[in-house]
Design a protein around this motif. Structure first.
Motif, PDB file in Angstrom:
ATOM      1  N   MET A 163      13.342  -8.740 -10.994  1.00  0.00           N
ATOM      2  CA  MET A 163      11.919  -8.702 -10.670  1.00  0.00           C
ATOM      3  C   MET A 163      11.189  -9.916 -11.230  1.00  0.00           C
ATOM      4  SD  MET A 163       9.120  -5.638 -11.253  1.00  0.00           S
ATOM      5  CE  MET A 163       8.501  -6.194 -12.834  1.00  0.00           C
ATOM      6  N   LEU A 164      11.556 -10.324 -12.450  1.00  0.00           N
ATOM      7  CA  LEU A 164      10.906 -11.486 -13.061  1.00  0.00           C
ATOM      8  C   LEU A 164      11.220 -12.765 -12.295  1.00  0.00           C
ATOM      9  CD1 LEU A 164      11.482 -10.660 -16.842  1.00  0.00           C
ATOM     10  CD2 LEU A 164       9.336 -10.548 -15.580  1.00  0.00           C
ATOM     11  N   VAL A 165      12.453 -12.889 -11.796  1.00  0.00           N
ATOM     12  CA  VAL A 165      12.806 -14.062 -10.991  1.00  0.00           C
ATOM     13  C   VAL A 165      12.019 -14.064  -9.687  1.00  0.00           C
ATOM     14  CG1 VAL A 165      14.659 -15.100  -9.629  1.00  0.00           C
ATOM     15  CG2 VAL A 165      15.071 -14.463 -11.991  1.00  0.00           C
ATOM     16  N   ILE A 166      11.859 -12.883  -9.082  1.00  0.00           N
ATOM     17  CA  ILE A 166      11.061 -12.785  -7.852  1.00  0.00           C
ATOM     18  C   ILE A 166       9.626 -13.222  -8.126  1.00  0.00           C
ATOM     19  CG2 ILE A 166      10.085 -11.166  -6.167  1.00  0.00           C
ATOM     20  CD1 ILE A 166      12.688  -9.504  -6.570  1.00  0.00           C
ATOM     21  N   ILE A 221      11.832  -0.255  -7.139  1.00  0.00           N
ATOM     22  CA  ILE A 221      10.722  -0.326  -6.176  1.00  0.00           C
ATOM     23  C   ILE A 221       9.911  -1.596  -6.396  1.00  0.00           C
ATOM     24  CG2 ILE A 221       8.532   0.758  -5.514  1.00  0.00           C
ATOM     25  CD1 ILE A 221       9.887   3.475  -6.063  1.00  0.00           C
ATOM     26  N   GLY A 222       9.668  -1.940  -7.660  1.00  0.00           N
ATOM     27  CA  GLY A 222       8.952  -3.181  -7.961  1.00  0.00           C
ATOM     28  C   GLY A 222       9.690  -4.391  -7.413  1.00  0.00           C
ATOM     29  N   LEU A 228      11.815  -4.394  -4.830  1.00  0.00           N
ATOM     30  CA  LEU A 228      11.761  -4.364  -3.369  1.00  0.00           C
ATOM     31  C   LEU A 228      10.401  -4.813  -2.853  1.00  0.00           C
ATOM     32  CD1 LEU A 228      13.670  -1.017  -2.663  1.00  0.00           C
ATOM     33  CD2 LEU A 228      14.503  -3.357  -2.315  1.00  0.00           C
ATOM     34  N   VAL A 229       9.333  -4.347  -3.512  1.00  0.00           N
ATOM     35  CA  VAL A 229       7.980  -4.770  -3.112  1.00  0.00           C
ATOM     36  C   VAL A 229       7.850  -6.286  -3.236  1.00  0.00           C
ATOM     37  CG1 VAL A 229       5.534  -4.684  -3.735  1.00  0.00           C
ATOM     38  CG2 VAL A 229       6.868  -2.575  -3.646  1.00  0.00           C
ATOM     39  N   GLY A 230       8.341  -6.815  -4.364  1.00  0.00           N
ATOM     40  CA  GLY A 230       8.265  -8.259  -4.572  1.00  0.00           C
ATOM     41  C   GLY A 230       9.086  -9.030  -3.558  1.00  0.00           C
ATOM     42  N   LEU A 231      10.303  -8.538  -3.273  1.00  0.00           N
ATOM     43  CA  LEU A 231      11.167  -9.214  -2.309  1.00  0.00           C
ATOM     44  C   LEU A 231      10.546  -9.241  -0.915  1.00  0.00           C
ATOM     45  CD1 LEU A 231      14.784  -8.019  -3.216  1.00  0.00           C
ATOM     46  CD2 LEU A 231      13.947 -10.379  -3.185  1.00  0.00           C
ATOM     47  N   VAL A 232      10.042  -8.096  -0.478  1.00  0.00           N
ATOM     48  CA  VAL A 232       9.417  -8.027   0.846  1.00  0.00           C
ATOM     49  C   VAL A 232       8.241  -8.997   0.925  1.00  0.00           C
ATOM     50  CG1 VAL A 232       8.102  -6.550   2.424  1.00  0.00           C
ATOM     51  CG2 VAL A 232      10.173  -5.674   1.326  1.00  0.00           C
TER      52      VAL A 232
END
Length: 453
Positions: free
Chosen positions: A71-74, A278-279, A281-285
């Motif tokens: 998530m941090l990399v995203i 979920i965090g 996935l939200v960031g990736l999308v």
């Protein structure tokens, strides 16, 4: 097998850690010491058992660290760090303001999880810390004091749930949740650590001990030469071609918080990993839709996130195995049993606090100290007629004090990694502030022990 020999294990481990400035090597030697003392010459056959037990008991933390790494990399590759740091660079014009911003961001991220605060605060604010020439060891100290201590009061925290469950089991005649919050109010370390860290961040108290040397080196631009960090260098802004985007910062964080709340309510208990997923996935999308990251880059992005956390995952794995070996050796049972006879009720809180300091510092674990001491301290408080609220507060404070100082602690390891410095340096830098905090706690628990007895 428990006996006096167990006391020398943590002393050996801490000594090696300080001399070698290598926490991983020190943990391995300590692990071998306890396994050899427990199992004899065939101890090598049982080292894997300690790893299995340690990881089994704390596996969710390792999974959480890896997931948060993604998530941090995203957030970084999406421009979230650059947006926040860009705002911070404009808003922050002094070292004192940089310290205040560390306090603010630690509090903000702690609303989601103190683990997120530990892993992300230093990483997000590293450019601001460097620009204002604030010692990264001090940055780690500030965030280490804010997140874990303020996070104590959140009703979805791991230690809240554990303590409430233990209180309900050990003291069936009390209402566990009000008892917990009353105890936290008298957990003197919890609030003294926050207060002293804020004063240090705002430079209302001077740099003390090793922290003075670290700050002088930061002023001279020599941080990299003395950091001792084994983490590979990285561009914490994501690269010059990455556009600043606040959405990439707040959407994954919001997805994590909302996801954690929804999944926890559905499960009837606090669970963190689904929220972190979920965090992610939200960031990736979001970054894929924005075009910041191409769809065929997502796999590599996830691998990068996990790989950046490998040093901390490795350290935590060894720390958990070390704690498991110490538990099998029975060191803490020996310490408590040796000191638990004929304790005056008024002095029980301060004695429990001192034992908690030792146990948590040597194990590097708040959880281990609570697991080992609460089942003894609360029934002992009932038996000798001590004030139970203060006894619980002393147990919690002592467990926190050592956990937030030990170079073997997951809290110290997480914050040092986020700031790119060695946990040994962070521990030595924190020491003078912890001594002040500890002395005040000893005085307060002694005074209140007599007032409440």
């Amino acid at each position: 097998m428990a006996g006096l020999w167990t006391i020398f294990g943590p002393i050996l481990t801490i000594t090696i850690a300080i001399i070698s400035k290598n926490a991983l090597f020190a943990l391995f030697i300590g692990l071998c010491y306890f396994c050899a003392g427990t199992y004899g010459l065939g101890f090598l056959n049982h080292i894997s058992d300690c790893f299995a037990t340690g990881v089994n008991n704390n596996g969710f933390i390792l999974v959480m660290v890896g997931t948060l790494g993604v998530m941090l990399v995203i957030m970084r590759r999406g421009g979230g760090f650059k947006a926040f740091a860009g705002w911070a660079n404009k808003a922050v014009a002094s070292r004192k303001q940089a310290g205040g911003l560390i306090v603010f961001l630690s509090l903000l991220l702690t609303c989601a999880s103190d683990l997120i605060s530990n892993l992300a605060t230093g990483k997000i604010l590293r450019p601001v810390v460097q620009q204002q020439k604030l010692a990264p060891q001090k940055s780690a100290y500030i965030s280490e004091c804010i997140g874990p201590n303020v996070g104590s009061v959140f009703p979805y925290g791991t230690y809240f749930l554990f303590c409430v469950g233990m209180i309900g089991t050990l003291l069936p005649d009390v209402k566990a949740i009000p008892f917990f919050y009353k105890g936290i109010a008298f957990s003197f370390h919890t609030w003294l650590a926050v207060l002293i860290a804020i004063l240090a961040a705002l430079e209302l108290i001077p740099n003390l001990g090793a922290m003075k040397k670290y700050q002088q080196l930061a002023d001279e631009g020599k941080v990299n030469a003395i950091s001792g960090s084994e983490a590979e260098p990285m561009d914490v802004m994501g690269g010059s071609d990455v556009p600043a985007d606040f959405g990439a910062f707040f959407l994954p964080l919001g997805g994590l918080i909302i996801g954690m709340l929804v999944t926890s309510l559905h499960a009837g208990e606090v669970i963190m990993i689904p929220g972190a997923i979920i965090g992610c996935l939200v960031g990736l999308v979001y970054v894929v839709i924005r075009g910041t990251v191409k769809l065929n880059e997502v796999g590599n992005l996830m691998i990068d996130g996990i790989m950046e956390q490998i040093p901390i995952i490795l350290l935590l794995t060894f720390a958990f195995a070390y704690g498991a070996s110490m538990s099998v050796a029975g060191m803490n049972d020996f310490v408590v049993a040796a000191l638990s006879d004929s304790i005056p009720p008024a002095l029980l809180p301060v004695i429990i606090f001192l034992i908690g300091m030792f146990v948590s510092y040597t194990t590097g674990s708040l959880g281990s100290a609570l697991v080992m001491l609460l089942p003894i301290s609360l029934p002992l408080g009932v038996a000798v007629g001590a004030n139970l609220t203060l006894t619980f507060a002393a147990t919690y404070s002592g467990a926190q004090w050592g956990d937030q100082l030990s170079p073997l602690s997951d809290v110290t390891i997480e914050n040092s990694a986020a700031n790119g410095v060695s946990p040994i340096e962070v521990s030595t830098g924190i020491l003078p502030y912890r001594i002040i905090d500890g002395v005040l706690c000893i005085i307060l628990f002694t005074v209140f022990g007599f007032l409440f007895s």
